[in-house]
Motif scaffolding. Structure first.
Motif, PDB file in Angstrom:
ATOM      1  N   GLY A 153     -89.385 -36.660 -53.900  1.00  8.33           N
ATOM      2  CA  GLY A 153     -88.361 -37.097 -54.936  1.00  8.33           C
ATOM      3  C   GLY A 153     -87.543 -36.256 -55.643  1.00  8.33           C
ATOM      4  O   GLY A 153     -86.542 -36.618 -56.437  1.00  8.33           O
ATOM      5  N   ALA A 154     -87.565 -35.077 -55.184  1.00  8.15           N
ATOM      6  CA  ALA A 154     -86.805 -33.997 -55.991  1.00  8.15           C
ATOM      7  C   ALA A 154     -85.344 -33.688 -55.447  1.00  8.15           C
ATOM      8  O   ALA A 154     -84.655 -32.830 -55.730  1.00  8.15           O
ATOM      9  CB  ALA A 154     -87.614 -32.474 -55.769  1.00  8.15           C
ATOM     10  N   LEU A 155     -85.345 -34.550 -54.270  1.00 10.97           N
ATOM     11  CA  LEU A 155     -84.206 -34.172 -53.492  1.00 10.97           C
ATOM     12  C   LEU A 155     -82.691 -34.308 -54.263  1.00 10.97           C
ATOM     13  O   LEU A 155     -82.143 -33.764 -54.215  1.00 10.97           O
ATOM     14  CB  LEU A 155     -84.004 -35.284 -52.194  1.00 10.97           C
ATOM     15  CG  LEU A 155     -82.815 -35.241 -51.263  1.00 10.97           C
ATOM     16  CD1 LEU A 155     -82.631 -33.631 -50.799  1.00 10.97           C
ATOM     17  CD2 LEU A 155     -82.826 -36.059 -50.152  1.00 10.97           C
ATOM     18  N   ILE A 156     -82.705 -35.621 -54.971  1.00 12.90           N
ATOM     19  CA  ILE A 156     -81.707 -35.927 -55.869  1.00 12.90           C
ATOM     20  C   ILE A 156     -81.181 -34.804 -56.806  1.00 12.90           C
ATOM     21  O   ILE A 156     -80.009 -34.159 -56.823  1.00 12.90           O
ATOM     22  CB  ILE A 156     -81.586 -37.274 -56.382  1.00 12.90           C
ATOM     23  CG1 ILE A 156     -81.252 -38.212 -55.261  1.00 12.90           C
ATOM     24  CG2 ILE A 156     -80.339 -37.318 -57.307  1.00 12.90           C
ATOM     25  CD1 ILE A 156     -81.051 -39.781 -55.751  1.00 12.90           C
ATOM     26  N   THR A 157     -81.994 -34.278 -57.591  1.00 14.22           N
ATOM     27  CA  THR A 157     -81.938 -33.631 -58.585  1.00 14.22           C
ATOM     28  C   THR A 157     -81.715 -31.877 -58.023  1.00 14.22           C
ATOM     29  O   THR A 157     -80.687 -31.219 -58.416  1.00 14.22           O
ATOM     30  CB  THR A 157     -83.022 -33.743 -59.550  1.00 14.22           C
ATOM     31  OG1 THR A 157     -82.900 -32.495 -60.575  1.00 14.22           O
ATOM     32  CG2 THR A 157     -84.299 -33.361 -58.979  1.00 14.22           C
ATOM     33  N   GLU A 158     -82.209 -31.705 -56.801  1.00 12.18           N
ATOM     34  CA  GLU A 158     -81.934 -30.353 -56.270  1.00 12.18           C
ATOM     35  C   GLU A 158     -80.598 -30.346 -55.538  1.00 12.18           C
ATOM     36  O   GLU A 158     -79.866 -29.579 -56.019  1.00 12.18           O
ATOM     37  CB  GLU A 158     -82.960 -30.033 -55.043  1.00 12.18           C
ATOM     38  CG  GLU A 158     -84.416 -29.798 -55.590  1.00 12.18           C
ATOM     39  CD  GLU A 158     -85.323 -28.956 -54.476  1.00 12.18           C
ATOM     40  OE1 GLU A 158     -84.837 -29.019 -53.371  1.00 12.18           O
ATOM     41  OE2 GLU A 158     -86.196 -28.532 -55.005  1.00 12.18           O
TER      42      GLU A 158
ATOM     43  N   PHE B  84     -73.659 -28.488 -59.385  1.00 18.85           N
ATOM     44  CA  PHE B  84     -73.418 -28.376 -60.801  1.00 18.85           C
ATOM     45  C   PHE B  84     -73.470 -26.820 -61.468  1.00 18.85           C
ATOM     46  O   PHE B  84     -72.744 -26.361 -62.056  1.00 18.85           O
ATOM     47  CB  PHE B  84     -73.817 -29.200 -61.749  1.00 18.85           C
ATOM     48  CG  PHE B  84     -73.452 -30.537 -61.643  1.00 18.85           C
ATOM     49  CD1 PHE B  84     -72.257 -30.833 -62.478  1.00 18.85           C
ATOM     50  CD2 PHE B  84     -73.685 -31.683 -60.728  1.00 18.85           C
ATOM     51  CE1 PHE B  84     -71.677 -31.907 -62.696  1.00 18.85           C
ATOM     52  CE2 PHE B  84     -73.071 -32.606 -60.905  1.00 18.85           C
ATOM     53  CZ  PHE B  84     -72.059 -32.837 -61.745  1.00 18.85           C
ATOM     54  N   LEU B  85     -74.691 -26.246 -60.447  1.00 18.85           N
ATOM     55  CA  LEU B  85     -74.662 -24.784 -61.112  1.00 18.85           C
ATOM     56  C   LEU B  85     -74.511 -23.669 -60.225  1.00 18.85           C
ATOM     57  O   LEU B  85     -74.630 -22.539 -60.204  1.00 18.85           O
ATOM     58  CB  LEU B  85     -76.300 -24.633 -61.723  1.00 18.85           C
ATOM     59  CG  LEU B  85     -76.691 -24.985 -63.172  1.00 18.85           C
ATOM     60  CD1 LEU B  85     -78.012 -25.205 -63.265  1.00 18.85           C
ATOM     61  CD2 LEU B  85     -75.873 -24.164 -63.950  1.00 18.85           C
ATOM     62  N   GLY B  86     -74.335 -24.024 -58.857  1.00 16.77           N
ATOM     63  CA  GLY B  86     -74.155 -23.148 -57.810  1.00 16.77           C
ATOM     64  C   GLY B  86     -75.124 -22.306 -57.469  1.00 16.77           C
ATOM     65  O   GLY B  86     -75.232 -21.283 -57.055  1.00 16.77           O
ATOM     66  N   VAL B  87     -76.384 -22.862 -57.729  1.00 15.93           N
ATOM     67  CA  VAL B  87     -77.626 -22.258 -57.032  1.00 15.93           C
ATOM     68  C   VAL B  87     -77.833 -22.591 -55.602  1.00 15.93           C
ATOM     69  O   VAL B  87     -77.229 -23.858 -55.159  1.00 15.93           O
ATOM     70  CB  VAL B  87     -79.063 -22.449 -57.803  1.00 15.93           C
ATOM     71  CG1 VAL B  87     -79.064 -21.864 -59.222  1.00 15.93           C
ATOM     72  CG2 VAL B  87     -79.076 -24.245 -57.701  1.00 15.93           C
TER      73      VAL B  87
ATOM     74  N   ASN C 212     -77.808 -31.277 -47.552  1.00 11.09           N
ATOM     75  CA  ASN C 212     -77.085 -30.233 -48.074  1.00 11.09           C
ATOM     76  C   ASN C 212     -75.752 -30.543 -48.580  1.00 11.09           C
ATOM     77  O   ASN C 212     -75.134 -29.797 -49.152  1.00 11.09           O
ATOM     78  CB  ASN C 212     -76.886 -28.896 -47.248  1.00 11.09           C
ATOM     79  CG  ASN C 212     -76.774 -27.638 -47.901  1.00 11.09           C
ATOM     80  OD1 ASN C 212     -77.087 -27.852 -49.073  1.00 11.09           O
ATOM     81  ND2 ASN C 212     -76.147 -26.627 -47.221  1.00 11.09           N
ATOM     82  N   ARG C 213     -75.543 -32.001 -48.745  1.00 10.65           N
ATOM     83  CA  ARG C 213     -74.179 -32.535 -48.796  1.00 10.65           C
ATOM     84  C   ARG C 213     -74.071 -32.603 -50.592  1.00 10.65           C
ATOM     85  O   ARG C 213     -74.858 -32.374 -51.376  1.00 10.65           O
ATOM     86  CB  ARG C 213     -73.795 -33.775 -48.378  1.00 10.65           C
ATOM     87  CG  ARG C 213     -73.816 -33.749 -46.793  1.00 10.65           C
ATOM     88  CD  ARG C 213     -73.769 -35.253 -46.271  1.00 10.65           C
ATOM     89  NE  ARG C 213     -75.258 -35.939 -46.741  1.00 10.65           N
ATOM     90  CZ  ARG C 213     -75.524 -37.132 -46.776  1.00 10.65           C
ATOM     91  NH1 ARG C 213     -74.173 -37.764 -46.474  1.00 10.65           N
ATOM     92  NH2 ARG C 213     -76.313 -37.634 -47.308  1.00 10.65           N
ATOM     93  N   ARG C 214     -72.784 -32.805 -50.916  1.00  6.20           N
ATOM     94  CA  ARG C 214     -72.470 -33.012 -52.261  1.00  6.20           C
ATOM     95  C   ARG C 214     -73.105 -34.534 -52.701  1.00  6.20           C
ATOM     96  O   ARG C 214     -73.162 -35.355 -52.081  1.00  6.20           O
ATOM     97  CB  ARG C 214     -70.963 -33.088 -52.496  1.00  6.20           C
ATOM     98  CG  ARG C 214     -70.525 -31.686 -52.719  1.00  6.20           C
ATOM     99  CD  ARG C 214     -68.983 -31.579 -53.146  1.00  6.20           C
ATOM    100  NE  ARG C 214     -69.186 -30.241 -53.468  1.00  6.20           N
ATOM    101  CZ  ARG C 214     -67.680 -29.780 -53.951  1.00  6.20           C
ATOM    102  NH1 ARG C 214     -66.649 -30.475 -53.901  1.00  6.20           N
ATOM    103  NH2 ARG C 214     -67.384 -28.569 -54.265  1.00  6.20           N
TER     104      ARG C 214
ATOM    105  N   GLU D 211     -78.043 -31.953 -56.990  1.00  5.64           N
ATOM    106  CA  GLU D 211     -77.223 -31.968 -57.940  1.00  5.64           C
ATOM    107  C   GLU D 211     -77.132 -30.627 -58.714  1.00  5.64           C
ATOM    108  O   GLU D 211     -76.208 -30.298 -59.092  1.00  5.64           O
ATOM    109  CB  GLU D 211     -77.707 -32.785 -59.239  1.00  5.64           C
ATOM    110  CG  GLU D 211     -77.182 -32.938 -60.499  1.00  5.64           C
ATOM    111  CD  GLU D 211     -77.698 -33.770 -61.750  1.00  5.64           C
ATOM    112  OE1 GLU D 211     -77.118 -34.509 -62.397  1.00  5.64           O
ATOM    113  OE2 GLU D 211     -78.737 -33.139 -61.804  1.00  5.64           O
ATOM    114  N   LYS D 212     -78.265 -29.749 -58.752  1.00  6.29           N
ATOM    115  CA  LYS D 212     -78.302 -28.449 -59.236  1.00  6.29           C
ATOM    116  C   LYS D 212     -77.410 -27.559 -58.335  1.00  6.29           C
ATOM    117  O   LYS D 212     -76.900 -26.625 -58.715  1.00  6.29           O
ATOM    118  CB  LYS D 212     -79.546 -27.834 -59.361  1.00  6.29           C
ATOM    119  CG  LYS D 212     -80.503 -28.598 -60.438  1.00  6.29           C
ATOM    120  CD  LYS D 212     -80.196 -28.329 -61.670  1.00  6.29           C
ATOM    121  CE  LYS D 212     -79.747 -29.860 -62.280  1.00  6.29           C
ATOM    122  NZ  LYS D 212     -80.326 -31.115 -61.875  1.00  6.29           N
TER     123      LYS D 212
END
Lengths: 410, 177, 144
Positions: free
Chosen positions: B120-125, B131-134, B142-144, B127-128
């Motif tokens: 379940g961490a996929l969406i938030t990862e 938005f943060l360029g990590v 790997n998509r946007r 997003e990071k």
């Protein structure tokens, strides 16, 4: 084309993006073989309005109003979570009476939202009379909201350290009258949803989310509780006055004795929660202590205090659709350094994939709606058929769903 | 659903013993609410990147956590990611919040994915990443996610440096001189 | 409004609702207008599922970057004569999102808006009033 070639072809069906989900409208691409869904891809961000980024130029009181406009249906829970985060970061005291008033507002929002959802779910399977029935009930809830907050949708009721409007003694009869109305109609709605053959046929065994998947995909709110996971912030943690109230976890077991995690369970779950919310409001009205409704009524003073504060805080509130969490970092400036918002639908998107896999196209509307992403209006589907694009709009998709209901009835 | 429930203090002690130097700091904050002043505990931990995955594994072994969100800060030279977990849900007033913060240097903002442990961490990862360029290593997708496809490549909205958003800033009510 | 109204009744308006990145606040008020309390269907106003059937387009939301071409496409798909109603503050002025990097709006820079409805969100009465005003405009276009 030879018959062999056509049987092996899978089709790609994009849904959206003209499709009003809450904070995150979704673009789906379904891979289907015949009527069955094989794979799903989701794309978000059509309503990305840079809310978090905009907070860098605003002070916390201004952000309250920005938070309210993240979602028109959750217009209480976002400011509520933000306030909790700010209060935790700057260690601000909250007036005791306000804690109870905050619960009343939160539960009223849950009633409004769940009744709205019940109507939308009925609409998705072609049961439009129930849509109109539920919206009639919902208008009463909206009237009560207007009576208590002054507004129908964006309530503007939350403030840091308390709440902006009190519930005085003369307002109580009206609240009790409306609660009685909800209770009376709750029986009617429960009868329609739980005993109706058509609804059972469409929802039982459809869109199953197993307990394991709900856990692993971090589902929240009624979606996860309908899969049998006891996760309800109101009972798990102590915030607002929920720690004082008599509240228990609700899962569909309470009514049916078993948990299947299907659409039917999610319907039961929400209905039971409406009943729970009515009881919680009654408890609050009884137990509410007298006193101030805000710890510091002068906004300038609150802002000055926040300007000096340094720290991080997390605010979590059980919104109608699940846990909403806000993270705030204050660094002694006017505006918070960081503000991160997580709405419940954010976590309920991935669970769509196991729910929809193996289902029929006609089940997409009701299964997707069963997590309450607010598919209340339009979504449009384009079928890419060997490179040729034909459009299937929301009306046709809805018609497919209605036709399936009719087929099942015959 | 848990074998033995630990208090927040026991968690911190256990983790400090096991990962000693990898845990930079650990605070327990408690906030009371309501008339009865029941408390909700939260553990705020700053940890070293090296032990991050081991600590997540420890939490999963203890009790499958709910990953609420990963939030992030641009701290100048470093990017901070905060993983907000909750454990022990399902017991009345027994939930513990666990906020694990990891700092990544801007020169090499990379961290391992936890999607293999918590899908379940996929969406938030994702997003990071945008938005943060990590850089999330080994992320399954790997998509946007939120930003449009035509959004400039090297702009990350939550950054506060030259990769931030100043170029795209638009004010509808600006008074033109 | 009152002057053109009796004539306008000869044609019931079909409305297409397009969400261009709205918060859902205006959208639920539009649905509320269609439901028993306000019941605009008694006037023949009906929400339709495709722009090709519609006379009036209700646009809500501040038009995010990803939605611009979609909103334009919906408008192009509508048959003439047509009217556009912009519902809600954010479509009209940007509202609280006025400085956001992901917005292309306000809507009147993208589509020719005929009726502006202000409010965050506007009440159902205001939305019904706006549709009634669009009637008058459509009458004029038809030369009736």
């Amino acid at each position: 084309m030879s018959p062999e070639a056509t049987t092996k072809t899978t089709y790609h069906v994009p849904i959206g993006p003209i499709h009003p989900a809450l904070k995150e409208p979704v673009f789906f691409e379904f891979e289907i073989s015949g009527e069955r869904i094989i794979d799903i891809d989701v794309k978000l961000g059509h309503v990305h309005r840079a809310v978090e980024w905009a907070s860098r130029k605003r002070n916390p009181i201004q952000i309250l109003y920005l938070a309210e406009r993240i979602c028109g249906i959750c217009s209480y829970c976002h400011p509520a979570a933000f306030t909790l985060a700010i209060e935790a970061a700057a260690d601000i005291e909250v007036a005791e009476r306000a804690e109870y008033l905050r619960v009343i507002q939160g539960e009223l929002e849950r009633i409004t939202s769940h009744i709205l959802w019940a109507g939308v779910a009925a609409h998705e399977i072609g049961f439009d009379t129930v849509l109109f029935l539920t919206w009639e009930i919902r208008e009463r809830a909206m009237d009560l909201t207007e009576y208590l907050c002054g507004n129908r949708v964006t309530k503007g009721i939350m403030t840091i350290g308390g709440i902006r409007r009190d519930i005085t003694k003369d307002m109580l009869p009206r609240i009790q009258k409306d609660l009685k109305y909800f209770k009376d109609n709750f029986g009617k709605l429960a009868h329609i949803f739980l005993d109706d053959k058509t609804i059972k046929m469409r929802s039982q065994g459809a869109g199953i989310l197993t307990k394991e998947n709900a856990l692993k995909l971090c589902a929240v709110g009624p979606t996860t509780r309908a899969s049998g996971i006891k996760k309800d912030l109101r009972a798990d943690t102590s915030y607002f006055a929920y720690g004082d109230l008599d509240i228990d976890y609700i899962t569909p077991e309470a009514l049916t004795g078993e948990v299947n995690g299907d659409v039917y369970d999610r319907i039961i779950q929400r209905l039971l929660e409406v009943k729970q919310s009515i009881e919680l409001i009654e408890q609050c009205v009884d137990k509410m202590p007298a006193g101030d409704i805000v710890s510091e009524p002068k906004i300038a003073k609150v802002l000055a205090q926040l300007k000096k504060a340094n720290g991080e805080g997390v605010g979590r509130h059980e919104a109608p659709r699940g846990e909403v969490i806000h993270y705030v970092k204050l660094t002694g400036e006017d505006a918070p350094f960081t503000w991160k918002v997580r709405a419940p639908t954010y976590n309920n998107i991935l669970p769509w994939i196991p729910m929809l896999k193996g289902e029929q196209i006609a089940d997409i509307p009701i299964v997707a709606a069963s997590t309450d992403p607010c598919m209340s209006c339009t979504n449009r589907v384009a079928i890419v058929n060997n490179g040729q694009r034909s459009l299937l709009n929301k009306e046709q998709l809805h018609r497919l769903s209605v036709e399936k209901t009719r087929r099942l009835m015959h | 659903m848990t074998k033995d429930q630990k208090t927040p203090e026991e968690h911190v002690k256990y983790l400090k013993d096991k990962f000693n130097t990898n845990i930079i700091s650990a605070d327990i904050k408690k906030r009371a609410a309501g008339s009865k002043k029941n408390e909700t505990p939260s553990i705020w931990m700053k940890i070293d990147k090296g032990a991050f995955k081991e600590i997540v594994k420890y939490i999963i072994e203890y009790n499958y956590p709910h990953l609420a969100i990963i939030s992030g800060n641009d701290l100048g030279n470093n990017i901070e990611l905060i993983y907000h977990f909750t454990v022990n849900y399902g017991t009345r007033l027994g939930e513990i919040n666990l906020h694990i913060s990891v700092e990544l240097p801007k020169s090499k903002p990379e961290i391992e994915t936890i999607c293999d442990l918590i899908p379940g961490a996929l969406i938030t990862e994702r997003e990071k990443q945008e938005f943060l360029g990590v850089k999330i290593k080994n992320i399954p997708d790997n998509r946007r996610l939120f930003l449009p496809d035509d959004f400039p490549k090297d702009v990350y909205p939550w950054r506060r440096d030259e990769k931030g958003l100043e170029k795209l800033y638009k004010n509808l009510h600006e008074v033109k001189k | 409004m009152a002057k053109g109204l009796p004539k306008s009744f000869k044609k019931a308006l079909w409305v297409y609702h397009c969400n261009s990145g709205s918060c859902n606040g205006c959208d639920i008020e539009i649905i509320a207008a269609l439901c028993p309390r306000y019941d605009v269907e008694r006037f023949g106003i009906k929400l339709v599922g495709t722009p090709r059937h519609a006379d009036v387009m209700l646009v809500t939301g501040p038009v995010s970057r990803q939605m611009v071409d979609k909103v334009k496409r919906v408008y192009d798909q509508m048959a003439d004569p047509k009217a556009v109603i912009c519902v809600g503050n954010c479509g009209n002025t940007g509202d609280v999102f006025y400085e956001s990097y992901n917005l292309v709006g306000p809507i009147n820079q993208i589509l020719p808006v005929d009726v502006h409805v202000i409010g965050c969100p506007p009440r159902p009465e205001a939305i019904i009033n706006a549709v009634a005003k669009a009637w008058v405009k459509l009458e004029t276009l038809e030369g009736g």
